[in-house]
Write a protein that holds these residues in place. Structure first.
Motif, PDB file in Angstrom:
ATOM      1  N   LYS A   1     -10.619  -3.475  -2.076  1.00 15.46           N
ATOM      2  CA  LYS A   1     -11.567  -3.757  -0.993  1.00 15.46           C
ATOM      3  C   LYS A   1     -12.777  -4.537  -1.483  1.00 15.46           C
ATOM      4  O   LYS A   1     -13.385  -5.283  -0.725  1.00 15.46           O
TER       5      LYS A   1
ATOM      6  N   TYR B   1      -4.417   5.851  -6.730  1.00 13.86           N
ATOM      7  CA  TYR B   1      -4.276   5.078  -5.495  1.00 13.86           C
ATOM      8  C   TYR B   1      -5.642   4.847  -4.854  1.00 13.86           C
ATOM      9  O   TYR B   1      -5.961   3.726  -4.448  1.00 13.86           O
TER      10      TYR B   1
ATOM     11  N   MET C   1       0.837  -1.207   0.000  1.00 14.97           N
ATOM     12  CA  MET C   1       0.000   0.000   0.000  1.00 14.97           C
ATOM     13  C   MET C   1       0.872   1.257   0.000  1.00 14.97           C
ATOM     14  O   MET C   1       0.608   2.204  -0.734  1.00 14.97           O
TER      15      MET C   1
ATOM     16  N   ARG D   1      -7.380   1.216  -4.158  1.00 11.92           N
ATOM     17  CA  ARG D   1      -7.817   0.770  -2.824  1.00 11.92           C
ATOM     18  C   ARG D   1      -9.288   0.383  -2.833  1.00 11.92           C
ATOM     19  O   ARG D   1      -9.672  -0.632  -2.259  1.00 11.92           O
TER      20      ARG D   1
END
Length: 89
Positions: free
Chosen positions: A62, A54, A42, A58
């Motif tokens: 998820k 980014y 990350m 993410r």
């Protein structure tokens, strides 16, 4: 940045980013190949991607259970997409 992250070549970083974006590549495969756990990956992604890219990555990660072996369907037998290894090492 960890010592491992500082030893990565430009090619390694490019490959890591590709693996991180690939839905079928679990974090465990990245850990096994590059010894980078999810938090380290990350940080690397945050450093090398634009902020909007980014955040998009993410959000995508998820929503994908396939990025974690324990959450992945047992029907998936491979660690990577068949087109993933385009560049020979």
């Amino acid at each position: 940045m960890s010592k491992k992250e500082t030893l990565l070549t430009e090619g390694d970083i490019s490959r890591l980013i590709e693996m991180a974006w690939e839905d079928k590549t679990p974090f465990e495969a990245i850990l096994k190949t590059y010894q980078l756990d999810e938090p380290s990956l990350m940080r690397l992604m945050q450093k090398y991607l634009k902020p909007s890219s980014y955040r998009l990555w993410r959000k995508r990660v998820k929503e994908r259970s396939s990025k974690h072996l324990k959450l992945r369907s047992p029907d998936i037998k491979r660690d990577h997409c068949v087109t993933q290894y385009k560049i020979s090492r």
